[in-house]
Enzyme design. Sequence first.
Site, PDB file in Angstrom:
ATOM      1  N   GLU A 424      10.334  -0.685   7.638  1.00  0.00           N
ATOM      2  CA  GLU A 424       9.638  -1.878   8.144  1.00  0.00           C
ATOM      3  C   GLU A 424      10.262  -3.185   7.658  1.00  0.00           C
ATOM      4  OE1 GLU A 424       8.067   0.923   7.509  1.00  0.00           O
ATOM      5  OE2 GLU A 424       7.019   1.268   9.407  1.00  0.00           O
ATOM      6  N   HIS A 493      -4.578   3.131   9.427  1.00  0.00           N
ATOM      7  CA  HIS A 493      -4.153   2.942  10.825  1.00  0.00           C
ATOM      8  C   HIS A 493      -5.217   2.238  11.658  1.00  0.00           C
ATOM      9  CE1 HIS A 493      -1.523   6.257   9.511  1.00  0.00           C
ATOM     10  NE2 HIS A 493      -0.735   5.961  10.527  1.00  0.00           N
TER      11      HIS A 493
END
Length: 688
Positions: A424, A493
């Site tokens: 990321e 999530h």
Amino acid sequence: MTEKLDLTQEGLTKADALDLLRQMWEIRMFENRVYDLLGRNVIKGASHLYAGQEAVAVGAISALHDDDLITSTHRGHGHCHARGAALAGTEDERVEHYNKMLAELCGRLTGYCLGRGGSMHIADVEKGNLGATGIVGGNIPVATGAGLAQQMLKSGRVVLCFFGDGASNTGNFHESLNLASRWCLPVVYVVENNLYGMSVPFCNTSALLDIADRACAYGMQHAVVDGMDVMAVRRTVGEAVERAREGGGPTLIEAKTYRYYGHSRSDPRAYRTKEEEGEWRDRDAIETFAGRLVESGICTQEEIDALEAKLEAQIDEAQEFALSSPFPDPKDLDKFVYAPFHWTEEDYARERRLRQLCREGGPGTHEVRYNQALVEAAREEMLRDERVFIMGEDVGLYGGAYGATRGLFQEFGFERVKDTPISEATIAGSAVGAAMCGLRPVAEIMYVDFTPLAMDQIANQGAKNRFMFGGKTIVPMVIRTEGGAGRSIAAHHSQSLEALWTHFPGIYVAMPATPFDAKGLLKAAIRDDNPVMFIEHKMLYNEQGYVPDDDYIIPYGVADVKREGSDVTVVSYSRMVLRALEAAERLAEEGISVEVVDLRTLKPLDMDTVAASVRKTGRVVGVTEAYKTGSFINELAMRIQEEVFDWLDAPVVRVAAADVPVPMSEPLEDACIPSVERIMDGIRQVLA
Ligand SMILES: Cc1ncc(C[n+]2csc(CCOP(=O)(O)OP(=O)(O)O)c2C)c(N)n1
């Protein structure tokens, strides 16, 4: 007797060799003067001095072409100086460069960054110096993205990325080298191993003696060089630079060197001995090189002495220039936070017209799902502007975790739609570097919950580089991500982390609720010169809605009154807008008239529309799916109080998620975020 220097073999003239010596001396004198000015509190803040390491910056940068690029570190005066000095064509330009550096350290308007960056963030983007960073290792992904841009633009340019031994222990280093090696990027990574990361010896932090060996893990070329030998550095970096230019990929070069001063001025250097310091000073790069020039008959001692005397005067002049320069005017405090980017009146008017048209659909519109709207937006922008490209995890053949890039890889190929490693920080940092080099990256971070992994790159580099570098760059990147609860996938999530992103100056935040908004806002984000955090909602991807057949954009900072009403205003964004509309519909049956304002972009925030609605209804409920503590609705409530307090008939009510990590089990997940009923309760409360 040192080895005789053969300039012809090195491809240098006598003037070139003297120029290298002069540059090293200029850095040394600069640093000695900075040390003195720090001690007298004339220079404020932290300065990490480069004295001792001069041969690395000067040798490495001398191997570059004029249009190649560098990225630098908190210990970056040497890099900045060598880059500027190598490009200065005349004596006047050299002096101006030197002056601007010292002025920047003194926080003056005449400095390279107009006093916004200072020592640790000095940059001269116009001369290919993409900047230093106060975050150890923070420049490595940016350099990698700059290299990606050169590869995509087929520019033939190479990026030189400097960093310290300490930075080679960061995740950025490993992520970036892995990506650069696999993608064969034209980047030369130069690790300046000065033995210590602040006080900690590198050998206490790594089982490998040579940092260069780490390149083996990534299948990358590598070399170790004596960082006290300017010629050796120049040769080794030169080979790597030309290999990169020819398409041979990146190289990791470890320059063994030493910093003469402490880590910063307050460092008592208790972790090393006088003997060790003496041994390195005996190998001083400047004295050794000057000695070789004389011993090899290239120049006389008199010439060397004359050069040194001239440079003493030059640093005095730089100090005089810096200290007599004005400070920046506090009234310009917020200059350069955002790139000026003006949508036209016609853009605003057209969007209002099309918004109305798409509420019901009809001729000139077509119906799409939210994720298809995003695909259409990206596709149209990629066709319109070849600088636009997509990168991220599974954005290629897979089409994105929620289908928001579906079909684009098949149409545009890897050239424009790039599946990345699960890295990321480097995805985001590469977007920063590529954007600073003229491209328009749309980088996908699969879940907003993962954006903290890339927070430094987005918040410290992407959002701040324009400001800290004195407005001399733009970072036109979009970070696409999605958030929200609803799929029983728990708190790693399912969160709504937009408040994190609204906190940082320098980045816009969009949270569309409908296909029309998603498409128009994404297209606008791609065209905007500022970084944009574009947060979708996982439960909206299958929502249907109308979008115009023709090209359109939604200017940022324009809220949408999605339902008009007169008794109470509900302000919300993203999925909660749909729940607010349902609550309004049901309360209408009880005779309560609810106005629903969808912010669409949290930054910039359309307070005009919010205030107009508050003036009409006198009552406000803010609805968010984010945790109650610190949510963006709290900020909104404060703004309402500051700007339209007199029109309020009741305190603002907020309906937010519980301060509980979003749970997996469905009944708990449902209880965690606002339901239609809870929103209705909130409305009744503000009316009571
Ligand atoms: C991410 C991060 N962690 C810690 C620091 C504090 N810090 C600043 S410089 C430094 C040492 C860095 O060592 P190295 O990368 O070897 O560079 P050098 O200072 O030796 O040039 C530390 C710990 C920081 N600025 N950024």
